[in-house]
Design a protein around this motif. Structure first.
Motif, PDB file in Angstrom:
ATOM      1  N   PHE A  81      26.408 -16.197 116.594  1.00 30.94           N
ATOM      2  CA  PHE A  81      27.046 -17.579 116.321  1.00 30.94           C
ATOM      3  C   PHE A  81      27.922 -17.371 114.988  1.00 30.94           C
ATOM      4  N   SER A  82      27.176 -16.486 114.084  1.00 31.35           N
ATOM      5  CA  SER A  82      27.733 -15.970 112.928  1.00 31.35           C
ATOM      6  C   SER A  82      28.941 -15.604 113.154  1.00 31.35           C
ATOM      7  N   TRP A  83      28.987 -14.277 113.973  1.00 32.02           N
ATOM      8  CA  TRP A  83      30.324 -13.614 114.093  1.00 32.02           C
ATOM      9  C   TRP A  83      31.280 -14.309 114.754  1.00 32.02           C
ATOM     10  N   LEU A  84      31.058 -15.299 115.780  1.00 36.26           N
ATOM     11  CA  LEU A  84      32.027 -16.000 116.162  1.00 36.26           C
ATOM     12  C   LEU A  84      32.718 -16.964 115.250  1.00 36.26           C
ATOM     13  N   MET A  85      31.724 -17.521 114.526  1.00 37.27           N
ATOM     14  CA  MET A  85      32.221 -18.554 113.489  1.00 37.27           C
ATOM     15  C   MET A  85      33.151 -17.775 112.587  1.00 37.27           C
ATOM     16  N   GLU A  86      32.808 -16.920 112.096  1.00 35.82           N
ATOM     17  CA  GLU A  86      33.290 -16.007 110.967  1.00 35.82           C
ATOM     18  C   GLU A  86      35.082 -15.829 111.730  1.00 35.82           C
ATOM     19  N   GLN A  87      35.078 -15.257 112.871  1.00 30.83           N
ATOM     20  CA  GLN A  87      36.262 -14.973 113.349  1.00 30.83           C
ATOM     21  C   GLN A  87      36.959 -16.367 113.549  1.00 30.83           C
ATOM     22  N   ALA A  88      36.508 -17.412 113.996  1.00 33.62           N
ATOM     23  CA  ALA A  88      37.197 -18.648 113.945  1.00 33.62           C
ATOM     24  C   ALA A  88      37.838 -18.946 112.692  1.00 33.62           C
ATOM     25  N   HIS A 112      22.010 -26.518 115.998  1.00 33.98           N
ATOM     26  CA  HIS A 112      20.953 -26.275 115.244  1.00 33.98           C
ATOM     27  C   HIS A 112      21.346 -24.903 114.131  1.00 33.98           C
ATOM     28  N   TRP A 113      22.049 -24.022 114.628  1.00 34.93           N
ATOM     29  CA  TRP A 113      22.548 -23.032 113.918  1.00 34.93           C
ATOM     30  C   TRP A 113      23.493 -23.519 112.723  1.00 34.93           C
ATOM     31  N   VAL A 114      24.316 -24.300 113.185  1.00 40.02           N
ATOM     32  CA  VAL A 114      25.376 -24.752 112.394  1.00 40.02           C
ATOM     33  C   VAL A 114      24.703 -25.717 111.062  1.00 40.02           C
ATOM     34  N   LEU A 115      23.699 -26.381 111.740  1.00 40.38           N
ATOM     35  CA  LEU A 115      23.070 -27.418 110.656  1.00 40.38           C
ATOM     36  C   LEU A 115      22.235 -26.458 109.588  1.00 40.38           C
ATOM     37  N   GLU A 116      21.598 -25.425 109.774  1.00 39.42           N
ATOM     38  CA  GLU A 116      20.952 -24.578 109.049  1.00 39.42           C
ATOM     39  C   GLU A 116      21.597 -23.960 108.252  1.00 39.42           C
ATOM     40  N   SER A 117      22.974 -23.407 108.690  1.00 41.88           N
ATOM     41  CA  SER A 117      23.997 -22.815 107.933  1.00 41.88           C
ATOM     42  C   SER A 117      24.450 -23.515 106.612  1.00 41.88           C
ATOM     43  N   ALA A 118      24.567 -25.080 107.371  1.00 44.54           N
ATOM     44  CA  ALA A 118      25.279 -25.849 106.467  1.00 44.54           C
ATOM     45  C   ALA A 118      24.194 -26.077 105.160  1.00 44.54           C
ATOM     46  N   LYS A 119      22.999 -26.265 105.510  1.00 40.22           N
ATOM     47  CA  LYS A 119      21.883 -26.534 104.488  1.00 40.22           C
ATOM     48  C   LYS A 119      21.886 -25.216 103.462  1.00 40.22           C
ATOM     49  N   GLN A 120      21.949 -24.225 104.114  1.00 35.96           N
ATOM     50  CA  GLN A 120      21.614 -22.974 103.038  1.00 35.96           C
ATOM     51  C   GLN A 120      22.995 -22.516 102.551  1.00 35.96           C
ATOM     52  N   SER A 121      24.149 -22.666 102.873  1.00 33.07           N
ATOM     53  CA  SER A 121      25.242 -21.876 102.523  1.00 33.07           C
ATOM     54  C   SER A 121      26.101 -22.843 101.479  1.00 33.07           C
ATOM     55  N   ASN A 122      26.087 -24.082 101.847  1.00 26.94           N
ATOM     56  CA  ASN A 122      26.930 -25.264 101.188  1.00 26.94           C
ATOM     57  C   ASN A 122      28.338 -25.022 101.525  1.00 26.94           C
ATOM     58  N   ASP A 123      28.749 -24.641 102.790  1.00 28.40           N
ATOM     59  CA  ASP A 123      30.027 -24.352 103.365  1.00 28.40           C
ATOM     60  C   ASP A 123      30.695 -25.536 103.761  1.00 28.40           C
ATOM     61  N   PRO A 124      31.470 -26.051 103.175  1.00 27.52           N
ATOM     62  CA  PRO A 124      32.221 -27.171 103.708  1.00 27.52           C
ATOM     63  C   PRO A 124      32.593 -27.233 105.323  1.00 27.52           C
TER      64      PRO A 124
END
Length: 261
Positions: A81-88, A112-124
């Motif tokens: 998920f992380s790789w695909l999102m970064e590439q996007a 749920h991966w995106v939700l955890e990522s949003a909580k941890q990274s503060n990524d808009p």
């Protein structure tokens, strides 16, 4: 005669390079990983993706790399998920389409991966994705209150999509205490900073039908037309024909929002 045999052997190796006896260590490693990946081994799938991405042991092929990371993501692998999102985010359109399709399908693992990522990274970008999933009920349980919270988090970091979403909510009166002031603030930002034709068109409609300010409406129709909205361009070109029109009579007081979706 010896040279003839040497050339024959060399030619065989070149033409049958996928055979173990003639292939390089990198090619053999790729073949082994591919065999495991095709059987569903998630680690092997990501290794094959990396080898395709780097062009190691095989020809470089970004689309195949995305394909194999997608396979791994379908098994809920967070690295995939992380790789695909970064590439996007980097502009890889194939990866972006994979993420978009998974979101539209309501993939709960991605959600749920995106939700955890949003909580941890503060990524808009992640915050907007969480808001959208709460808003649509795709991947997460539909929750308008949570959607607005996450839209506002992303909007505070100038995420244009979140700002436009909030603008739409105020524009159509979808939330409590919606206001034209907020609608115009958010939609103006989306139109001017985000180059969003739909936001510019809504602003034109607001000034045309609600405020009845033909000159401001014309200016916004011009902006929306320049951003690619054909109907707005037509309205800009026919200003003299409609400048005195609208849903209200000239002497009638405003009666509330007249927005048309």
């Amino acid at each position: 005669m010896k040279n003839y045999y040497k050339k024959t052997i060399l030619n065989l190796c070149l033409s049958l390079s996928l055979l173990t006896a003639c292939s390089s260590p990198e090619q053999r490693a790729f073949k082994a990983a591919l065999s495991s990946a095709e059987k569903g081994d998630v680690i092997a799938q990501m290794k094959v993706a990396d080898l395709y991405f780097a062009g190691t042991g095989t020809e470089k092929n970004i689309d195949e790399s995305v394909h194999w990371y997608h396979k791994a993501a379908q098994q809920a692998n967070p690295q995939a998920f992380s790789w695909l999102m970064e590439q996007a985010y980097k502009g890889n359109q194939v990866a972006a389409k994979v993420i978009h399709d998974m979101q539209n399908e309501g993939n709960i693992f991605l959600a749920h991966w995106v939700l955890e990522s949003a909580k941890q990274s503060n990524d808009p970008n992640a915050q907007y994705a969480v808001a959208w999933m709460y808003d649509t009920g795709k991947g997460l349980i539909k929750d308008p209150h949570q959607a607005r919270i996450w839209y506002e988090k992303a909007a505070k970091q100038n995420n244009v999509l979140a700002i436009k979403a909030l603008g739409n909510q105020h524009y159509f009166g979808e939330i409590e205490q919606s206001s034209n002031a907020k609608a115009t603030e958010y939609l103006t930002y989306a139109a001017e900073k985000g180059k969003d034709a739909d936001a510019a068109m809504k602003m034109a409609h607001y000034y045309h039908y609600d405020v009845r300010d033909p000159e401001m409406a014309r200016q916004w129709y011009v902006k929306a037309g320049a951003l690619g909205d054909a109907d707005s361009q037509r309205m800009a070109d026919t200003y003299d024909e409609w400048k005195n029109t609208g849903p209200l009579q000239p002497n009638d007081p405003p009666t509330g929002s007249q927005h048309e979706e």
